[in-house]
Structures are given as structure tokens and as C-alpha cells.
Design an enzyme around this catalytic site. Sequence first.
Site, PDB file in Angstrom:
ATOM      1  N   GLY A 131      15.879  21.840  23.997  1.00 35.22           N
ATOM      2  CA  GLY A 131      14.581  21.529  24.610  1.00 35.22           C
ATOM      3  C   GLY A 131      13.438  21.821  23.655  1.00 35.22           C
ATOM      4  O   GLY A 131      13.387  22.879  23.030  1.00 35.22           O
ATOM      5  N   ASP A 160      18.486  15.413  13.478  1.00 31.83           N
ATOM      6  CA  ASP A 160      17.752  15.014  12.278  1.00 31.83           C
ATOM      7  C   ASP A 160      18.716  14.837  11.095  1.00 31.83           C
ATOM      8  O   ASP A 160      18.602  13.899  10.308  1.00 31.83           O
ATOM      9  CB  ASP A 160      16.695  16.078  11.942  1.00 31.83           C
ATOM     10  CG  ASP A 160      15.880  16.442  13.173  1.00 31.83           C
ATOM     11  OD1 ASP A 160      15.193  15.565  13.697  1.00 31.83           O
ATOM     12  OD2 ASP A 160      15.971  17.604  13.630  1.00 31.83           O
ATOM     13  N   HIS A 188      12.089  21.190  13.786  1.00 30.87           N
ATOM     14  CA  HIS A 188      12.465  19.915  14.394  1.00 30.87           C
ATOM     15  C   HIS A 188      11.176  19.252  14.879  1.00 30.87           C
ATOM     16  O   HIS A 188      10.806  19.321  16.051  1.00 30.87           O
ATOM     17  CB  HIS A 188      13.434  20.112  15.568  1.00 30.87           C
ATOM     18  CG  HIS A 188      13.647  18.835  16.327  1.00 30.87           C
ATOM     19  ND1 HIS A 188      14.289  17.740  15.799  1.00 30.87           N
ATOM     20  CD2 HIS A 188      13.264  18.452  17.567  1.00 30.87           C
ATOM     21  CE1 HIS A 188      14.293  16.763  16.673  1.00 30.87           C
ATOM     22  NE2 HIS A 188      13.672  17.162  17.765  1.00 30.87           N
TER      23      HIS A 188
HETATM   24  P1  NAD Z   1      14.826  15.203  31.158  1.00 34.44           P
HETATM   25  O1  NAD Z   1      13.436  15.334  31.678  1.00 34.44           O
HETATM   26  O2  NAD Z   1      15.603  13.969  31.430  1.00 34.44           O
HETATM   27  O3  NAD Z   1      15.675  16.416  31.723  1.00 34.44           O
HETATM   28  C1  NAD Z   1      15.208  17.707  31.698  1.00 34.44           C
HETATM   29  C2  NAD Z   1      15.880  18.424  32.834  1.00 34.44           C
HETATM   30  O4  NAD Z   1      15.566  19.798  32.719  1.00 34.44           O
HETATM   31  C3  NAD Z   1      15.394  17.968  34.224  1.00 34.44           C
HETATM   32  O5  NAD Z   1      16.508  17.646  35.023  1.00 34.44           O
HETATM   33  C4  NAD Z   1      14.647  19.177  34.755  1.00 34.44           C
HETATM   34  O6  NAD Z   1      14.783  19.315  36.166  1.00 34.44           O
HETATM   35  C5  NAD Z   1      15.365  20.300  34.006  1.00 34.44           C
HETATM   36  N1  NAD Z   1      14.619  21.542  33.895  1.00 34.44           N
HETATM   37  C6  NAD Z   1      13.287  21.701  33.717  1.00 34.44           C
HETATM   38  N2  NAD Z   1      12.982  23.008  33.690  1.00 34.44           N
HETATM   39  C7  NAD Z   1      14.130  23.669  33.851  1.00 34.44           C
HETATM   40  C8  NAD Z   1      14.465  25.052  33.943  1.00 34.44           C
HETATM   41  N3  NAD Z   1      13.523  25.992  33.861  1.00 34.44           N
HETATM   42  N4  NAD Z   1      15.763  25.384  34.093  1.00 34.44           N
HETATM   43  C9  NAD Z   1      16.715  24.447  34.194  1.00 34.44           C
HETATM   44  N5  NAD Z   1      16.462  23.139  34.140  1.00 34.44           N
HETATM   45  C10 NAD Z   1      15.188  22.756  33.962  1.00 34.44           C
HETATM   46  O7  NAD Z   1      14.750  15.516  29.599  1.00 34.44           O
HETATM   47  P2  NAD Z   1      15.836  15.176  28.475  1.00 34.44           P
HETATM   48  O8  NAD Z   1      15.587  13.808  27.979  1.00 34.44           O
HETATM   49  O9  NAD Z   1      17.178  15.556  28.964  1.00 34.44           O
HETATM   50  O10 NAD Z   1      15.352  16.156  27.292  1.00 34.44           O
HETATM   51  C11 NAD Z   1      15.437  17.549  27.418  1.00 34.44           C
HETATM   52  C12 NAD Z   1      14.732  18.213  26.251  1.00 34.44           C
HETATM   53  O11 NAD Z   1      15.380  17.934  25.013  1.00 34.44           O
HETATM   54  C13 NAD Z   1      13.290  17.777  26.026  1.00 34.44           C
HETATM   55  O12 NAD Z   1      12.512  18.910  25.717  1.00 34.44           O
HETATM   56  C14 NAD Z   1      13.355  16.876  24.807  1.00 34.44           C
HETATM   57  O13 NAD Z   1      12.143  16.826  24.119  1.00 34.44           O
HETATM   58  C15 NAD Z   1      14.403  17.609  24.024  1.00 34.44           C
HETATM   59  N6  NAD Z   1      15.041  16.874  22.922  1.00 34.44           N
HETATM   60  C16 NAD Z   1      15.340  17.582  21.803  1.00 34.44           C
HETATM   61  C17 NAD Z   1      15.956  16.949  20.734  1.00 34.44           C
HETATM   62  C18 NAD Z   1      16.311  17.720  19.464  1.00 34.44           C
HETATM   63  O14 NAD Z   1      16.755  17.067  18.508  1.00 34.44           O
HETATM   64  N7  NAD Z   1      16.154  19.038  19.379  1.00 34.44           N
HETATM   65  C19 NAD Z   1      16.266  15.601  20.820  1.00 34.44           C
HETATM   66  C20 NAD Z   1      15.963  14.915  21.991  1.00 34.44           C
HETATM   67  C21 NAD Z   1      15.338  15.551  23.051  1.00 34.44           C
HETATM   68  C1  LMR Z   2      13.914  13.598  19.106  1.00 34.70           C
HETATM   69  O1  LMR Z   2      13.946  14.038  17.951  1.00 34.70           O
HETATM   70  O2  LMR Z   2      14.455  12.535  19.454  1.00 34.70           O
HETATM   71  C2  LMR Z   2      13.150  14.364  20.150  1.00 34.70           C
HETATM   72  O3  LMR Z   2      12.998  15.683  19.756  1.00 34.70           O
HETATM   73  C3  LMR Z   2      11.841  13.699  20.376  1.00 34.70           C
HETATM   74  C4  LMR Z   2      10.970  14.474  21.308  1.00 34.70           C
HETATM   75  O4  LMR Z   2       9.886  14.870  20.878  1.00 34.70           O
HETATM   76  O5  LMR Z   2      11.379  14.686  22.469  1.00 34.70           O
END
Ligand code: NAD
Ligand code: LMR
Length: 329
Positions: A131, A160, A188
Site C-alpha cells: 500500500g 518497478d 517506489h
Molecule cells: P483497492 O482500493 O482496490 O483496495 C484497497 C482495499 O483496502 C479496500 O478493499 C479497502 O477496504 C481496504 N482497506 C482500506 N483500509 C484498510 C485497513 N485499515 N485495513 C484493511 N483493509 C483496508 O486498492 P488496490 O488497487 O488493491 O491497491 C492497494 C494499494 O496498493 C494502494 O495503496 C496502491 O496505491 C498500492 N499499490 C502499490 C504498488 C507497489 O508497487 N508498491 C503497486 C500498485 C498499487
Molecule cells: C504502481 O506503481 O503501479 C502504483 O504504485 C501506482 C500508484 O501510485 O498507486
Amino acid sequence: MTRTPVNVTVTGAAGQIGYALLFRIASGHLLGPDVPVNLRLLEIPQGLKAAEGTAMELDDCAFPLLRNIEITDDANVGFAGANVALLVGARPRTKGMERGDLLSANGGIFKPQGKAINDNAADDIKVLVVGNPANTNALIAQAAAPDVPAERFTAMTRLDHNRAISQLATRTGAAVSDIKRLTIWGNHSATQYPDIFHAEIAGKNAAEVVNDEAWLADTFIPTVAKRGAAIIEARGASSAASAANAAIDHVHTWVNGTADGDWTSMGIPSDGSYGVPEGIISSFPVTTKDGKYEIVQGLDINEFSRARIDASVKELTEERDAVRELGLI
Ligand code: NAD
Ligand code: LMR
């Protein structure tokens, strides 16, 4: 031989990454084809019903390795006995939103989760924060878990890393499997630095094979660094299946080891290597073995790389200072 199931906790289990992730964990891609798993799905109350639906589908797959599924909105229950925790649940960045804006929105999630890990997880807990902003969220969780060794808190830069390998393969016509020793340094975020100066393509130095610094500076680096934003622009939602795939890769490599002669990229607490301030969670080249990772030492960092590593590290120190001011670490 019957193995003891590994307890894997996934937060945000009802989200889009969760949906792409859980079936692969349950089918053995996270830990291996002979490792049974118990899944703990942690959601907020509004997410519980959808998580139950996903659990029904998991049941319907009759995965031989999946022993049980528990769904909860209580972090103390969700992390009880956890051996692996994938912290995915967060507020995703939406169109036009800067990652920095997410710090305070997400800090409140990761501090209590870090404490719940501290108080309830198994002694061998390994944590991957997905996240965003992943590096600083991992720092917040780690600071709230003083009884857990700091190095168990990691942040995901494997997406990445995979993106950079794919771009390099496309440019050079090489097979993905021929590309080794690529490094993502830093955060990231758009400041991350994908480094090919130590990478190899079929045994040859990647920077020499490419031999085009303008492509490196003006195409490769920005394409990799801004790929997350480009996916959001195209899909109207952040990357999900590729992010889940990278989370699987990250934990699988951490647990099962890097191949001889290769390394990977992980966001980990800095020990001061390569001039990265101790304590911040920054991406490094690492090798892994027996469930532990080590930073690859002794790489020559040229001027081109130094400036870019420093810029990303500066962003991370600013994020650290910001969450410190918010009382989150
Ligand atoms: P999403 O909104 O589809 O799902 C997030 C889920 O988290 C939801 O179901 C929500 O109810 C739940 N949630 C929120 N707060 C919570 C808590 N305190 N405890 C438990 N669950 C909780 O989002 P997603 O597309 O699944 O993305 C999740 C995260 O991953 C985002 O922050 C996104 O930016 C990140 N992400 C990171 C990378 C990376 O490379 N590091 C890549 C893609 C996405
Ligand atoms: C990604 O790298 O695809 C995500 O971290 C993008 C974002 O900011 O949710």
C-alpha cells in the site's frame, strides 16, 4: 511429509490487488508447491462482505494447499500467529493525486497495524508493504513494532524491478530471462532510479549493450518510474494483477532465495550502505538466502547513478521527516 501450514495475512483483501493475489497464494505461488497455507483476510468493516465473497470463490477452487480462511476487521485477530503479512490495504492514489498527499491519509492505517503485528504475529514474521506510499508506510509500521526485528519490514519495489527488466528486454530484443542484476534504488515513486550499469544481458554489461545514455535518461528511467501513473491513466485504476504478481515474486524470493549470480530489488531499512541514511526504507540490490536478505556490496556508483540515488533518497528522508512531524514514527 505433512508440513505445518504457514499463516499468511493479507490486508485490503477485498480490493483489486487482493483479488489478484489471494488465488495465487492459495495455489502455492507465494511459498512453494508443497507449502500449505492458512489465509487471514483483514478488511475494514465495509470490505468484509466482499472479502467473504472472495473467500467463497477460494473455497470453490478446492486448492489442495489452502487449509483455512479467516476474515476479520480486527487487526489483532488478523495478525495472530502471522508468518507472512502482506499489507496491501490502503487508500489508492487516484487520477491527479500526488503520492505525497497520501502520507497522512495512510499513516493512520499502518501505525495500528504495526502495533498489532508487534503484539500478535509469529516470531518469524515477514512483512511486505504494498500500500502506497509503500516505503514510508513500511517505516510507520516498523516504528510501531519495536519487538520485531526492523529488517522484517520491507516495501515493494519488485514491480518497478520487473517493469525495468521488461523495458530493457523490449529495447534490446533480449529474453527477459537473460537479464540479471538490475537494481531499483530509492523510493517506489517517480524519483526511483532503475540502474542498468551493473545489469547483465546474457552475460554482457547492459549499459554497454544499450550504449545510449540519452535513451537511458530520457526514455528508460522515466518510463519505468512513471509506469504506475501511466497505468492509472490508461485503466482508471492503479495496477493490480502486475502488483499482485510482484508481491508474490518479492515474498517468494525472500523465502526461497535469489538465483546464483543474480539479485533482486527490495525496499528495506537502510544500514547506511551506499550513503543511504540509516533507518529509512529504501530500495537496494539484495541477494536472499534461507529467508534472509543481504545488500549487495561493493558496486561502483558512477556520477549519473549517484545523482539519481541521492534525489530519491532525499524524497524518502523528506517523507520520514513529514511522518515524524505527524507523530506517526
Ligand atoms: P483497492 O482500493 O482496490 O483496495 C484497497 C482495499 O483496502 C479496500 O478493499 C479497502 O477496504 C481496504 N482497506 C482500506 N483500509 C484498510 C485497513 N485499515 N485495513 C484493511 N483493509 C483496508 O486498492 P488496490 O488497487 O488493491 O491497491 C492497494 C494499494 O496498493 C494502494 O495503496 C496502491 O496505491 C498500492 N499499490 C502499490 C504498488 C507497489 O508497487 N508498491 C503497486 C500498485 C498499487
Ligand atoms: C504502481 O506503481 O503501479 C502504483 O504504485 C501506482 C500508484 O501510485 O498507486
